[in-house]
Design an enzyme around this catalytic site. Structure first.
Site, PDB file in Angstrom:
ATOM      1  N   LYS A 252      52.437  51.487  73.805  1.00 33.36           N
ATOM      2  CA  LYS A 252      53.332  52.525  74.319  1.00 33.36           C
ATOM      3  C   LYS A 252      52.714  53.140  75.568  1.00 33.36           C
ATOM      4  O   LYS A 252      51.583  53.626  75.540  1.00 33.36           O
ATOM      5  CB  LYS A 252      53.542  53.603  73.255  1.00 33.36           C
ATOM      6  CG  LYS A 252      54.333  54.823  73.737  1.00 33.36           C
ATOM      7  CD  LYS A 252      54.341  55.925  72.677  1.00 33.36           C
ATOM      8  CE  LYS A 252      54.968  57.206  73.225  1.00 33.36           C
ATOM      9  NZ  LYS A 252      54.925  58.314  72.238  1.00 33.36           N
ATOM     10  N   LYS A 264      60.656  69.378  75.185  1.00 29.16           N
ATOM     11  CA  LYS A 264      59.550  70.016  74.490  1.00 29.16           C
ATOM     12  C   LYS A 264      59.374  71.441  75.008  1.00 29.16           C
ATOM     13  O   LYS A 264      59.731  71.738  76.156  1.00 29.16           O
ATOM     14  CB  LYS A 264      58.244  69.251  74.749  1.00 29.16           C
ATOM     15  CG  LYS A 264      58.177  67.833  74.228  1.00 29.16           C
ATOM     16  CD  LYS A 264      56.844  67.198  74.611  1.00 29.16           C
ATOM     17  CE  LYS A 264      56.758  65.743  74.193  1.00 29.16           C
ATOM     18  NZ  LYS A 264      56.675  65.582  72.727  1.00 29.16           N
ATOM     19  N   ASP A 275      50.241  60.218  76.582  1.00 28.02           N
ATOM     20  CA  ASP A 275      51.214  59.415  75.846  1.00 28.02           C
ATOM     21  C   ASP A 275      51.239  57.955  76.286  1.00 28.02           C
ATOM     22  O   ASP A 275      52.044  57.179  75.781  1.00 28.02           O
ATOM     23  CB  ASP A 275      52.609  60.037  75.982  1.00 28.02           C
ATOM     24  CG  ASP A 275      53.402  59.980  74.693  1.00 28.02           C
ATOM     25  OD1 ASP A 275      52.798  59.721  73.632  1.00 28.02           O
ATOM     26  OD2 ASP A 275      54.627  60.188  74.739  1.00 28.02           O
ATOM     27  N   GLU A 336      61.039  58.833  71.891  1.00 27.41           N
ATOM     28  CA  GLU A 336      61.248  57.780  72.891  1.00 27.41           C
ATOM     29  C   GLU A 336      60.263  56.629  72.775  1.00 27.41           C
ATOM     30  O   GLU A 336      60.548  55.505  73.190  1.00 27.41           O
ATOM     31  CB  GLU A 336      61.172  58.383  74.302  1.00 27.41           C
ATOM     32  CG  GLU A 336      59.790  58.551  74.889  1.00 27.41           C
ATOM     33  CD  GLU A 336      58.874  59.490  74.112  1.00 27.41           C
ATOM     34  OE1 GLU A 336      57.656  59.285  74.141  1.00 27.41           O
ATOM     35  OE2 GLU A 336      59.382  60.444  73.477  1.00 27.41           O
ATOM     36  N   ARG A 338      59.215  54.872  70.298  1.00 29.83           N
ATOM     37  CA  ARG A 338      59.684  53.746  69.479  1.00 29.83           C
ATOM     38  C   ARG A 338      60.734  52.918  70.212  1.00 29.83           C
ATOM     39  O   ARG A 338      60.911  51.741  69.906  1.00 29.83           O
ATOM     40  CB  ARG A 338      60.202  54.272  68.140  1.00 29.83           C
ATOM     41  CG  ARG A 338      61.408  55.172  68.223  1.00 29.83           C
ATOM     42  CD  ARG A 338      61.558  56.055  66.985  1.00 29.83           C
ATOM     43  NE  ARG A 338      60.508  57.058  66.910  1.00 29.83           N
ATOM     44  CZ  ARG A 338      60.373  57.924  65.911  1.00 29.83           C
ATOM     45  NH1 ARG A 338      61.230  57.909  64.900  1.00 29.83           N
ATOM     46  NH2 ARG A 338      59.396  58.805  65.911  1.00 29.83           N
TER      47      ARG A 338
END
Length: 496
Positions: A252, A264, A275, A336, A338
């Protein structure tokens, strides 16, 4: 950053001309301090007891050395002599000795495995990131530049090469994660990959937004469509002629996650440059396999996007078509990761590798459940066991979690094949993500009843962010979690 130089020496240096600090290992029990390293000066145990040395993990005491010799440092070591004890102690010493140019470690190694772990831990401890400091750079101590480890081995060159490669891989992950999203976004990440691969026996293929659309990568495109900086898919392939097995890694790579329209809170966005840790980890592992010339094919898929709100961003209730045709209703744009992984998993499965491992900072639920030291792993039982074994051998902390098939109904969609989330559900978020990803694991043959390709999912959301206080060889900031386990897994796959 520039990695430290590593070398082996047959005996501990006796002159400050060859080393600035000599590190020994010691522990304590009810009877007092026990110096574990051979050749320690008489009375050292009493000196350590006098300054309150307890022999605990992360403990380092500095003492004067002999006249004309290097200064002395003593690091706490447990009585157990497994590889991780040496890796941890060496890393603790080198990290805390930042500001010293040359360090020699004389830990009580008896095997090549212990010697290799000492080299690795020491190299891992010599990391600092100062690229964006100007006025405050002078206040940051430089990491140790030259590391000698006392010990002998017929495999010394190989041990040094492996330790350096592992530390370089971890350093690459940290460098990428430390970079601000202003500078590291999908296109520049892809360019960085191409530059890193230029001198290695690997190939790099990049999908831009036009090609992503043509090839049906709707998850990556959907997540990235709200950003002015379009998404990318990067494929890195190391495929030596000697390879008989194929390991696929999917990462990812959300270079910044605002949450999209499911925005958020401000405090929740801080740190969301982390991330993309999964993509950085699978990249670094593939490059390490190439540097080590492992006889195994490794393919890394980096699913890169920036998740931003805008008039063009995906909305709750939008339906995305993932590579291969399965449709997903988006009920939470902040789920997002996944979506981009789904595309990557399908693409990886199309090549029918022997195993697929995905790595992602996927759910806050993983951190709630396991804290900030352990990552979660779930998937095919045998592969999960292999991943856990690789993690244990490399000193990484993984905990197995169930793939709860009964939760599949929780993410059913009224209009699509599956939903990416259930906004009203607060239970089992980490498990739900795993159940979602399982839908996109391909089969090992053409028949519909062919077994699924072995797959493991690593949720590294907790430990990826790094500790609030340093420990062992891990400083504040990104931890490079999972990269050492992935390298060891590739070695295991290669039979080396």
């Amino acid at each position: 950053m520039t990695p430290p130089s590593l070398s082996l020496t047959a005996s501990a240096p006796s002159s400050s001309a060859s080393s600035d600090v000599l590190v020994l290992g010691a522990r304590s029990d009810d009877e007092g301090v026990i110096v574990l390293s051979a050749g320690a000066r008489d009375g050292l145990a009493a000196e350590l007891a006098a300054v309150g040395f307890s022999g605990g993990k992360d403990e380092l005491v500095r003492l004067p050395g002999a006249e004309g010799g290097p200064a002395l440092a003593v690091v706490g070591m447990p009585d157990e002599r497994d590889e991780d004890a040496f890796r941890y102690a060496a890393g603790t010493a080198v990290r805390q000795l930042a500001g010293v140019q040359r360090v020699a470690l004389a830990l009580p190694t008896e095997t090549d495995a212990q010697l290799g772990a000492t080299l690795e831990g020491a190299a891992l401890g010599a990391y600092a990131f100062t690229e964006y400091r100007e006025k405050t750079k002078a206040g940051v101590k430089e990491p140790v530049a030259e590391i000698q480890v006392v010990g002998r081995s017929d495999e010394g060159d190989a041990l040094i090469a492996r330790a350096a490669t592992v530390a370089e891989a971890a350093g690459l992950v940290k460098d990428l994660v430390n970079a601000p999203p202003l500078d590291l976004y999908p296109a520049t990440f892809a360019e960085r990959v191409e530059a890193l691969a230029a001198d290695l026996p690997v190939s790099v293929e990049v999908w831009d937004e036009t090609r992503l659309a043509a090839d049906g990568f709707g998850g990556i495109l959907g997540v990235g469509q709200g950003s002015a900086r379009p998404p990318r898919l990067v494929k890195v392939v190391y495929s030596p002629d000697s390879a008989t097995r194929h390991l696929a890694l999917v990462g990812k790579g959300i270079t910044f996650d605002s949450g999209g329209l499911s925005l958020k809170p401000a405090s929740g966005m801080v740190g969301m440059k982390y991330d993309m840790t999964g993509a950085a980890a699978v990249l670094a592992a593939a490059l390490a396999a190439a540097k080590l010339r492992l006889p195994v094919r490794v393919t890394a898929w980096l699913c890169l996007a920036e998740n931003m709100p805008s008039g063009s961003a995906i909305r709750p209730n939008d339906v995305l078509r993932i590579r291969g045709g399965r449709t997903v209703e988006v009920l939470n744009t902040d789920a997002e990761g996944r979506l981009v992984l789904a595309d990557g998993l399908v693409a990886a499965g199309e090549e029918r590798p022997d195993a697929i491992v995905d790595v992602a900072t996927l759910t806050g639920a993983a951190e709630v459940a396991l804290g900030t030291r352990y990552a979660a792993v779930m998937g095919s039982d045998d592969l999960v066991a292999d991943v856990i074994a690789a993690a244990k051998a490399s000193g990484e902390l993984l905990w197995p979690m169930p793939l709860a098939g009964e939760l599949r109904a929780t993410i059913a969609s009224d209009v699509a094949d599956i939903a990416n989330a259930n906004p009203g559900n607060t239970a089992g978020g980490m498990l739900l993500a795993g159940v979602f990803l399982q839908e996109f694991i391909g089969r090992s043959g053409d028949a519909e009843d062919s077994p699924r390709i072995p797959w493991a999912h690593l949720d590294i959301a907790g430990p990826a962010k790094g500790p609030s206080a340093p420990y062992g060889f891990t400083g504040k900031g990104p931890s490079a979690v999972s990269v050492r386990a992935l390298i060891r897994l590739a070695e295991d796959f290669s039979g080396r």
